[in-house]
Design an enzyme around this catalytic site. Structure first.
Site, PDB file in Angstrom:
ATOM      1  CG  ASP A 129      -7.783   0.345   3.385  1.00 36.16           C
ATOM      2  OD1 ASP A 129      -8.704  -0.421   3.040  1.00 36.16           O
ATOM      3  OD2 ASP A 129      -6.580   0.104   3.182  1.00 36.16           O
ATOM      4  CE  LYS A 149      -3.935  -2.163   2.127  1.00 35.65           C
ATOM      5  NZ  LYS A 149      -5.119  -2.039   2.924  1.00 35.65           N
TER       6      LYS A 149
END
Ligand code: SKM
Length: 492
Positions: free
Chosen positions: A311, A273
């Site tokens: 997220d 990420k």
């Protein structure tokens, strides 16, 4: 064969070398009684004492081949090395069987040129279909194989061996592969999907050259439920797309290799990420400030990669909603965020941890970071004006009651479900405990938190919310939330 038929196979491969026959008539019976179109695979040795696994001697091979041709077995597969000899037999005695000529490619990285030359040579033996079994070390090595599928003049089957080769099967119908291999649900073969997943999850029957490819770039990747959820939702809204697991080692090289418009969007998982930020041409301000991207969309107008973070809102709103629900039950209601002013204890400072830390800070919480590598904890704490404490202090940390605990580490994830980042007794200090781990739905941390009376929020809730955000970015339209939630309820 019956099992394969029951699981939805259109055709079955019988490997002669791994069967034992005392007499050729047994093989005749088997072929006569076949319940599915069949590929009879003969791995023939030129030497009598073997060498290849699953192989039979050339004499036996020739005998079997005659029988197969007589009985018009749909396909006979033979090795390239002996193909010209054996195809002579077919010429003597015309049959309706088609000949697949196969070759195993290993050693150096398979280039387009090398594969192209090999296919041309194999085709010149008179093969009806050519099959390549290619050993790959990285997912990027599957790219030339997919290109071969598109450009081959002869019907081509290609399998890239191993878990990094899985997309050679899942994407074969898009790129024009002659067939796709699936295994029975009782088998596990790295790189070969189960037949049931091909039918029920990936729905390969719907895949065609116009299908857009989406996928999760992660390592590991096989634990992920994203393929299940996204494929189901894509089908539900009638979007021509497929979502596949992408086991990626080198992120930059992956994006350099798969740069066509066919690869329309990506979810990004552990451990990529943070590195994903640098792979994007543009990054949304929220993702930029977090320093982690979990969603990448290839912009249709210019092919540029645009990075987002779904997220952050997913986990923070899941925590807020759970706290608000409790407030309502207790007859209270606050207009500010229920996280505001609270101590927010975060375990883990990777991509998911960063999303939680930035989200909590934005809502006015006081963030305290624990991470095994203290330097990373310090860097993240500094970025959100929080505090970093040594990991060893986590168990005894209790400056006040009513704190929030969020686990953003992989501790407790399958298969290590007996682990928890914080001992049960220490959980009494927390009003709410959140776990970003979603396999299993209720981790040991959540079970013990519930036992000591905390509100618990499962990673499943974050998972579904981040996926809803992603789906919208991928397709440009709303996600079918109700049916996605129903699937999660039933299958997770
Ligand atoms: O951020 C998400 C990602 O988009 C997908 C995922 C998964 O499939 O396991 C987990 C999270 O990292």
């Amino acid at each position: 064969m019956d099992k394969a038929k029951a699981e939805g196979a259109d055709i079955v491969e019988l490997r002669l070398g791994s069967m034992s026959f005392s007499h050729i008539s047994q093989l005749q019976n088997l072929i006569n009684q076949r319940t599915l179109p069949t590929i009879l695979s003969l791995r023939v040795n030129e030497s009598t004492n073997g060498g290849k696994v699953d192989s039979i001697s050339k004499n036996t091979g020739l005998q079997v081949l005659r029988v197969a041709l007589q009985l018009d077995v749909e396909f006979v597969e033979i090795d390239y090395e002996v193909a010209s000899d054996i195809i002579m037999i077919e010429n003597d005695k015309p049959s309706n069987s088609q000949i697949i000529v196969s070759s195993y490619v290993n050693g150096e990285r398979p280039s387009r040129e090398r594969l192209g030359n090999l296919i041309a040579c194999m085709q010149s033996t008179g093969a009806d279909v050519v099959k390549l079994i290619v050993e790959v070390n990285y997912i990027t090595e599957v790219a030339p194989i997919l290109q071969m599928l598109t450009h081959s003049q002869v019907p081509l089957i290609a399998t890239a061996v191993g878990s990094r080769g899985l997309i050679s099967q899942l994407l074969a119908p898009k790129f024009g592969g002659f067939l796709v291999y699936g295994c029975l649900k009782s088998q596990t073969i790295p790189g070969i999907p189960t037949l049931l997943s091909l039918k029920q999850v990936y729905k390969l029957d719907h895949v065609n050259p116009w299908t857009k490819i989406f996928g999760l770039v992660s390592n590991p990747v096989s634990h992920s439920k994203s393929p299940l959820l996204h494929n189901y939702a894509l089908r539900h809204i009638g979007y021509n797309g497929i979502y596949v697991p992408l086991l990626v080692d080198n992120l930059k090289e992956f994006f350099r290799t798969y740069e066509s418009m066919d690869f329309a969007g990506f979810s990004v998982g552990i451990p990529h990420k943070e590195a994903a930020v640098a792979c994007c041409d543009e990054v949304h301000p929220l993702a930029k400030s977090i320093g982690a991207v979990n969603t990448i969309v290839r912009r249709p107008t210019d092919g540029k990669l645009v990075g987002y973070n779904t997220d952050c809102m997913a986990c923070i709103t899941a925590i807020e909603d759970a706290l608000r629900e409790r407030e309502v039950e207790n007859g209270g209601i606050s207009h500010s965020s229920p996280i505001a002013g609270k101590i927010f204890v975060l375990v883990g400072a990777g991509g998911a941890g960063r999303a939680l830390a930035f989200g909590a800070k934005e809502r006015g919480a006081r963030v305290v970071v624990f991470n095994r590598k203290f330097e990373r904890a310090k860097a993240l704490a500094a970025a959100v004006s929080g505090e970093a404490l040594p990991y060893e202090c986590l168990d005894s940390y209790c400056p006040e009651d009513g704190m929030i605990l969020a686990n953003a580490s992989a501790i407790g994830m399958e298969p290590h479900t007996d682990r928890s980042p914080v001992p049960k007794e220490a959980l009494r200090a927390y009003k709410l405990v959140f776990d970003a781990v979603y396999t299993p739905r209720i981790t040991r941390l959540l079970r013990e938190a519930e036992e000591v009376g905390a509100i618990v929020v499962s990673g499943v809730e974050m998972f579904i919310r981040q996926a809803l955000g992603q789906f919208k970015l991928f397709t440009g339209g709303p996600a079918p939330e109700d049916i996605m939630r129903k699937l999660v309820q039933e299958q997770f």
